[in-house]
Design a protein around this motif. Sequence first.
Motif, PDB file in Angstrom:
ATOM      1  N   TYR A 104     -55.210 -31.114 -93.309  1.00  0.00           N
ATOM      2  CA  TYR A 104     -55.536 -30.393 -92.330  1.00  0.00           C
ATOM      3  C   TYR A 104     -56.299 -29.320 -93.226  1.00  0.00           C
ATOM      4  O   TYR A 104     -56.204 -28.973 -94.254  1.00  0.00           O
ATOM      5  CB  TYR A 104     -54.068 -29.486 -92.100  1.00  0.00           C
ATOM      6  CG  TYR A 104     -52.835 -30.575 -91.260  1.00  0.00           C
ATOM      7  CD1 TYR A 104     -52.321 -31.207 -92.268  1.00  0.00           C
ATOM      8  CD2 TYR A 104     -52.797 -30.528 -90.160  1.00  0.00           C
ATOM      9  CE1 TYR A 104     -51.295 -31.986 -91.415  1.00  0.00           C
ATOM     10  CE2 TYR A 104     -52.102 -31.117 -89.432  1.00  0.00           C
ATOM     11  CZ  TYR A 104     -51.237 -32.085 -90.105  1.00  0.00           C
ATOM     12  OH  TYR A 104     -50.368 -32.867 -89.582  1.00  0.00           O
ATOM     13  N   PRO A 105     -57.322 -28.755 -92.369  1.00  0.00           N
ATOM     14  CA  PRO A 105     -58.270 -27.775 -92.860  1.00  0.00           C
ATOM     15  C   PRO A 105     -57.524 -26.475 -93.352  1.00  0.00           C
ATOM     16  O   PRO A 105     -56.392 -26.135 -92.269  1.00  0.00           O
ATOM     17  CB  PRO A 105     -59.202 -27.296 -91.811  1.00  0.00           C
ATOM     18  CG  PRO A 105     -58.527 -27.720 -90.518  1.00  0.00           C
ATOM     19  CD  PRO A 105     -57.571 -28.991 -90.702  1.00  0.00           C
ATOM     20  N   ARG A 106     -57.616 -25.882 -94.374  1.00  0.00           N
ATOM     21  CA  ARG A 106     -57.069 -24.613 -94.840  1.00  0.00           C
ATOM     22  C   ARG A 106     -57.965 -23.388 -94.308  1.00  0.00           C
ATOM     23  O   ARG A 106     -58.976 -23.517 -94.370  1.00  0.00           O
ATOM     24  CB  ARG A 106     -57.061 -24.530 -96.397  1.00  0.00           C
ATOM     25  CG  ARG A 106     -56.110 -23.548 -96.944  1.00  0.00           C
ATOM     26  CD  ARG A 106     -56.230 -23.489 -98.553  1.00  0.00           C
ATOM     27  NE  ARG A 106     -55.260 -22.711 -99.279  1.00  0.00           N
ATOM     28  CZ  ARG A 106     -55.113 -22.536-100.176  1.00  0.00           C
ATOM     29  NH1 ARG A 106     -55.912 -22.983-101.097  1.00  0.00           N
ATOM     30  NH2 ARG A 106     -54.358 -21.670-100.696  1.00  0.00           N
ATOM     31  N   ARG A 107     -57.045 -22.446 -93.841  1.00  0.00           N
ATOM     32  CA  ARG A 107     -57.817 -21.198 -93.029  1.00  0.00           C
ATOM     33  C   ARG A 107     -57.368 -20.048 -93.816  1.00  0.00           C
ATOM     34  O   ARG A 107     -57.248 -18.994 -92.708  1.00  0.00           O
ATOM     35  CB  ARG A 107     -57.299 -21.466 -91.628  1.00  0.00           C
ATOM     36  CG  ARG A 107     -57.818 -22.662 -90.903  1.00  0.00           C
ATOM     37  CD  ARG A 107     -57.796 -22.537 -89.479  1.00  0.00           C
ATOM     38  NE  ARG A 107     -57.991 -23.820 -88.895  1.00  0.00           N
ATOM     39  CZ  ARG A 107     -59.161 -24.374 -88.885  1.00  0.00           C
ATOM     40  NH1 ARG A 107     -60.432 -23.655 -88.945  1.00  0.00           N
ATOM     41  NH2 ARG A 107     -59.437 -25.545 -88.031  1.00  0.00           N
ATOM     42  N   CYS A 142     -51.580 -37.415 -86.825  1.00  0.00           N
ATOM     43  CA  CYS A 142     -51.018 -35.984 -87.724  1.00  0.00           C
ATOM     44  C   CYS A 142     -51.208 -34.821 -86.531  1.00  0.00           C
ATOM     45  O   CYS A 142     -52.407 -34.481 -86.266  1.00  0.00           O
ATOM     46  CB  CYS A 142     -52.258 -35.765 -88.540  1.00  0.00           C
ATOM     47  SG  CYS A 142     -52.064 -37.140 -89.940  1.00  0.00           S
ATOM     48  N   GLN A 143     -50.094 -34.433 -86.125  1.00  0.00           N
ATOM     49  CA  GLN A 143     -49.813 -33.389 -85.205  1.00  0.00           C
ATOM     50  C   GLN A 143     -49.961 -32.128 -85.904  1.00  0.00           C
ATOM     51  O   GLN A 143     -49.856 -32.012 -87.280  1.00  0.00           O
ATOM     52  CB  GLN A 143     -48.832 -33.624 -84.210  1.00  0.00           C
ATOM     53  CG  GLN A 143     -48.827 -34.967 -83.414  1.00  0.00           C
ATOM     54  CD  GLN A 143     -47.950 -35.238 -82.749  1.00  0.00           C
ATOM     55  OE1 GLN A 143     -46.842 -34.944 -82.839  1.00  0.00           O
ATOM     56  NE2 GLN A 143     -48.100 -36.149 -81.620  1.00  0.00           N
ATOM     57  N   ALA A 146     -41.682 -37.373 -87.777  1.00  0.00           N
ATOM     58  CA  ALA A 146     -41.099 -36.564 -89.037  1.00  0.00           C
ATOM     59  C   ALA A 146     -41.592 -35.341 -89.100  1.00  0.00           C
ATOM     60  O   ALA A 146     -43.070 -35.291 -88.828  1.00  0.00           O
ATOM     61  CB  ALA A 146     -41.015 -37.358 -90.383  1.00  0.00           C
ATOM     62  N   ALA A 147     -41.228 -34.113 -89.340  1.00  0.00           N
ATOM     63  CA  ALA A 147     -41.808 -32.999 -89.955  1.00  0.00           C
ATOM     64  C   ALA A 147     -42.605 -33.157 -91.092  1.00  0.00           C
ATOM     65  O   ALA A 147     -42.284 -33.943 -91.931  1.00  0.00           O
ATOM     66  CB  ALA A 147     -40.836 -31.598 -89.777  1.00  0.00           C
ATOM     67  N   LEU A 148     -43.744 -32.558 -91.160  1.00  0.00           N
ATOM     68  CA  LEU A 148     -44.462 -32.683 -92.453  1.00  0.00           C
ATOM     69  C   LEU A 148     -43.848 -32.475 -93.816  1.00  0.00           C
ATOM     70  O   LEU A 148     -44.262 -33.143 -94.649  1.00  0.00           O
ATOM     71  CB  LEU A 148     -45.811 -31.509 -92.282  1.00  0.00           C
ATOM     72  CG  LEU A 148     -46.500 -31.794 -90.979  1.00  0.00           C
ATOM     73  CD1 LEU A 148     -47.811 -30.743 -90.966  1.00  0.00           C
ATOM     74  CD2 LEU A 148     -47.442 -33.174 -90.946  1.00  0.00           C
ATOM     75  N   THR A 203     -55.587 -28.250-101.754  1.00  0.00           N
ATOM     76  CA  THR A 203     -57.106 -28.338-102.350  1.00  0.00           C
ATOM     77  C   THR A 203     -57.653 -26.798-101.864  1.00  0.00           C
ATOM     78  O   THR A 203     -57.130 -26.124-100.949  1.00  0.00           O
ATOM     79  CB  THR A 203     -58.019 -29.311-101.938  1.00  0.00           C
ATOM     80  OG1 THR A 203     -58.138 -29.344-100.671  1.00  0.00           O
ATOM     81  CG2 THR A 203     -57.142 -30.617-102.229  1.00  0.00           C
ATOM     82  N   SER A 204     -58.918 -26.465-102.255  1.00  0.00           N
ATOM     83  CA  SER A 204     -59.930 -25.560-102.160  1.00  0.00           C
ATOM     84  C   SER A 204     -59.924 -25.270-100.309  1.00  0.00           C
ATOM     85  O   SER A 204     -60.069 -24.324-100.037  1.00  0.00           O
ATOM     86  CB  SER A 204     -61.172 -25.525-102.805  1.00  0.00           C
ATOM     87  OG  SER A 204     -61.729 -26.699-102.315  1.00  0.00           O
ATOM     88  N   ASP A 205     -60.083 -26.477 -99.988  1.00  0.00           N
ATOM     89  CA  ASP A 205     -60.351 -26.256 -98.293  1.00  0.00           C
ATOM     90  C   ASP A 205     -59.379 -27.006 -97.367  1.00  0.00           C
ATOM     91  O   ASP A 205     -59.472 -27.318 -96.226  1.00  0.00           O
ATOM     92  CB  ASP A 205     -61.760 -26.824 -97.982  1.00  0.00           C
ATOM     93  CG  ASP A 205     -62.114 -28.321 -98.669  1.00  0.00           C
ATOM     94  OD1 ASP A 205     -62.978 -28.655 -98.399  1.00  0.00           O
ATOM     95  OD2 ASP A 205     -61.047 -28.800 -99.167  1.00  0.00           O
ATOM     96  N   SER A 206     -58.348 -27.830 -98.073  1.00  0.00           N
ATOM     97  CA  SER A 206     -57.545 -28.827 -97.276  1.00  0.00           C
ATOM     98  C   SER A 206     -56.155 -28.616 -97.634  1.00  0.00           C
ATOM     99  O   SER A 206     -55.654 -27.958 -98.852  1.00  0.00           O
ATOM    100  CB  SER A 206     -57.826 -30.193 -97.139  1.00  0.00           C
ATOM    101  OG  SER A 206     -59.049 -30.357 -96.859  1.00  0.00           O
ATOM    102  N   LEU A 207     -55.245 -28.805 -96.786  1.00  0.00           N
ATOM    103  CA  LEU A 207     -53.636 -29.087 -97.036  1.00  0.00           C
ATOM    104  C   LEU A 207     -53.525 -30.571 -96.815  1.00  0.00           C
ATOM    105  O   LEU A 207     -53.708 -31.192 -95.627  1.00  0.00           O
ATOM    106  CB  LEU A 207     -52.734 -28.304 -96.296  1.00  0.00           C
ATOM    107  CG  LEU A 207     -52.836 -26.687 -96.239  1.00  0.00           C
ATOM    108  CD1 LEU A 207     -52.165 -26.207 -95.276  1.00  0.00           C
ATOM    109  CD2 LEU A 207     -52.625 -26.294 -97.625  1.00  0.00           C
TER     110      LEU A 207
END
Length: 299
Positions: free
Chosen positions: A109-112, A13-14, A61-63, A73-77
């Motif tokens: 991915y962490p949500r920021r 996962c890049q 592939a692009a995401l 979610t509250s803290d992730s994509l």
Amino acid sequence: RALSPRPAVAVRCQEGQLVVTVSRDLFGTGRLVRAAELSLGTAACLPLSPNPAQAFITFVAALHECGSALQVTSDSLIYRTTLFYKPTHSGNPLIVRATPAEVPIECHYPRRSNVSSGAVHPTWAPFLSTVAAKERLQFSLRLMDDEWSKERLSNGFQLGDSLRFQADVTSEGHVPLRLFVDQCVATATPDRSSSPRYAFIDLGGCLVDSRAENTGSAFISPRPRPESLRFLVDAFKFAGGVGNLLYISCHLRVSPAAEAPNPWNKACSFSKASGLWAPLEGTAAICSCCDTGTCPFPG
């Protein structure tokens, strides 16, 4: 049977894409699968041109590509897709020697608290006496579907399409707020100061792209709510062969909702029917500086 030193399906996962590597000996039986029997996602994306000498088949592939699904979610994509194996028939149509398979794939991915390529630094008119010290504003900027009902899963567009942006701020515990977009810049790299660079919203809330010929770019009225702002921009790309990928960075800001829109807090679009700048809220006078380029830009 001894475990393989490498997994049959490996995922990396890049930042903007995922790389899926599939062993030709997918099931560890010695029967090698063919690249034509594998696809990625509901869009059936194909692998890179395989090298027969390699023991692995690779997908890149692009995401948002290949029909992937995004969950917030509250803290992730979380991006989800599926690797499909669909074996071709053997020479004898009466028998099969393999069965189809599906391998679910996820990238977390962490949500920021922002979705731009750079950090968002909110500023607002002082009202410290009403704000608790530990409160935080959470800004977001999303591409929406044609009905503005949900986030658009794909970030791919063709010239002639319209990009529907929705900016929001979560302001729990605050006095009511009104959101503004001071500036939006498109660049060919993640560096928002790089060249070429096109500011389609500028001057503290002037949607300058709406004045270009044959565009329907505009702020959308009415707002869904004061702390939300929608705007439409016709798709474009940079001339000169710099590629078709655009990075968009926007500066979002809030003011107290009770404060009337003014030259510092405005959302202005150019009306081709009247030949004048028109505000989303407030009087036309607050948009007059969009023509002269002398708008007071809140730093």
